[in-house]
Scaffold this active site. Structure first.
Site, short mmCIF file in Angstrom:
data_model
loop_
_atom_site.label_atom_id
_atom_site.label_comp_id
_atom_site.label_asym_id
_atom_site.label_seq_id
_atom_site.Cartn_x
_atom_site.Cartn_y
_atom_site.Cartn_z
N LEU A 107 0.82 -1.20 0.00
CA LEU A 107 0.00 0.00 0.00
C LEU A 107 0.86 1.26 0.00
O LEU A 107 2.03 1.22 0.36
CB LEU A 107 -0.93 -0.03 1.22
CG LEU A 107 -1.84 -1.27 1.27
CD1 LEU A 107 -2.41 -1.47 2.67
CD2 LEU A 107 -2.96 -1.14 0.25
N PRO A 108 0.27 2.41 -0.39
CA PRO A 108 1.09 3.62 -0.60
C PRO A 108 1.65 4.28 0.64
O PRO A 108 2.72 4.90 0.57
CB PRO A 108 0.09 4.57 -1.31
CG PRO A 108 -0.99 3.70 -1.84
CD PRO A 108 -1.10 2.56 -0.89
N THR A 140 6.01 0.60 2.32
CA THR A 140 7.07 1.38 2.95
C THR A 140 6.43 2.32 3.96
O THR A 140 5.80 3.32 3.58
CB THR A 140 7.87 2.19 1.91
OG1 THR A 140 8.48 1.29 0.98
CG2 THR A 140 8.96 3.01 2.59
N LYS A 225 14.36 -0.21 5.15
CA LYS A 225 13.89 0.36 3.88
C LYS A 225 14.04 1.88 3.86
O LYS A 225 14.52 2.45 2.87
CB LYS A 225 12.43 -0.03 3.65
CG LYS A 225 11.82 0.58 2.39
CD LYS A 225 12.56 0.19 1.12
CE LYS A 225 12.06 0.95 -0.11
NZ LYS A 225 10.71 0.56 -0.51
N LYS A 300 7.89 11.07 0.04
CA LYS A 300 7.19 10.40 1.15
C LYS A 300 8.18 9.64 2.02
O LYS A 300 8.13 9.71 3.27
CB LYS A 300 6.14 9.44 0.60
CG LYS A 300 5.33 8.72 1.66
CD LYS A 300 4.85 7.35 1.20
CE LYS A 300 5.97 6.33 1.24
NZ LYS A 300 5.52 4.94 1.01
#
Length: 353
Positions: A107-108, A140, A225, A300
């Site tokens: 998912l974003p 992430t 990450k 982001k």
């Protein structure tokens, strides 16, 4: 509101259990050892939520590997596509959970992950009883959210007991490699959570990627990450700035790239993902910066890195500078261009044809 709810649930779970999300030793020591060597038998049905640019390619490779799939996405056209392929589709994340042994989410953002897990029809909608024994989040997101969700998941009880195992497990397993690697099945997974469940899930990871790295306890995959992407952003900015400076001083980017790649400045950004149009083929800079890793996603991830650094009081001047540069790129209309477009649109570098 979603963040407040999950924080409250997290604290309640900590009071009710002995789970210690930040201590790798205590987390692994409380895991009951029920996983068999043939872990694929535990994945009779794999659920996948989030079928965007990355998720769809990951799901496709799971299907190619022969797993039975159940999927969900908010995009109706995407759902119809998978239905036409003969893949079972569900209207809500909760319905996916009810039909799956393991559920993967891609998912974003953290807010999307929280909604899928804790929303009115989320994965945890069924109260304290859960069907899947393993939940894998490849989004992430920040380490804190990963750790809090892991604590909540581990406080649930399996609907169907497995050997002596009573509680489900969560792994945070973000990926590196981008859309091309997702399509080719050559992603790298950075995994946090109980080591036994990581070992059990290796075959599933290898259906989507070339390698996986166990990073330690819950949230460590997410931490790895955002650190990786921070280093990648700073490296790209350094290479772009050097190449733009070189052009201004009369050195062609092609020549300077040869120097960089045969000297101490050699790195991925110069050698494998060069930002100057005309220097390399089959990279985003060769196609007007289309495809690749969008600048808005890099922005982001830098926000996540900056927030995590601030939480622990770590000085992060390079993160802050990179954050501002990618924020400006997005404000200037380049949010969907690959993050290497910083060479052209921030440093005003020129193409070399």
């Amino acid at each position: 509101m979603a963040v407040s709810r999950v924080r409250a649930s997290f604290m309640q779970c900590l009071r009710k259990s002995r789970f210690k999300p930040f201590a790798v030793e205590s987390e692994t020591s409380t895991i009951r050892r029920f996983f068999s060597a043939d872990s694929s038998a535990s994945f009779q049905s794999v659920g996948f939520i989030g079928l965007g640019n990355m998720g769809s390619r990951m799901a496709n490779n799971i299907i190619k590997a022969g797993y039975k799939m159940v999927v969900h996405d908010i995009n109706r056209n995407t759902m119809e596509k998978y239905s036409d392929m003969g893949v079972a589709t569900k209207e809500t994340p909760f319905e996916v959970a009810e039909a799956s042994d393991v559920v993967i989410t891609m998912l974003p953002s953290p807010s999307h992950v929280l909604e899928v897990y804790n929303g009115s029809h989320g994965l945890l909608h069924g109260g304290y009883h859960l069907r899947p024994w393993l939940l894998i989040d490849s989004s992430t997101i920040d380490p804190r959210t990963s750790r809090e969700l892991s604590a909540i998941v581990s406080s649930r009880i399996l609907k169907e007991k497995r050997d002596s195992w009573e509680n489900p497990v969560m792994l945070d397993a973000p990926v590196s490699g981008g859309v091309l690697a997702a399509d080719a099945g050559t992603l790298t997974f950075m995994v946090g959570g109980p080591e036994e469940s990581y070992n059990a899930a290796k075959t599933l990871f290898l259906s989507m990627g070339k390698s996986s790295v166990y990073c330690g306890g819950a949230g460590n995959g997410s931490a790895a990450k955002i650190c990786n992407n921070l280093a990648m952003a700073v490296s790209m900015l350094g290479v772009s700035e050097a190449l733009a400076l070189g052009q201004s001083l009369g050195i062609s980017a092609k020549t300077l790239t040869k120097v960089l790649n045969s000297s101490s400045a050699r790195c991925w950004s110069s050698e494998s993902y060069n930002p100057v149009p005309g220097v390399m083929e089959k990279v985003p800079s060769a196609s007007d910066y289309d495809g690749g890793f969008a600048s808005k996603l890099m922005a982001k991830d830098l926000n996540l890195a900056a927030a995590s650094a601030s939480e622990i009081g770590l000085e992060h001047p390079l993160t802050s500078q990179a954050q501002e540069i990618y924020k400006k790129l997005c404000e200037d209309g380049y949010e969907n261009k690959d993050f290497s477009c910083v060479f052209r649109h921030f440093y005003s570098g020129v193409d070399e044809l």
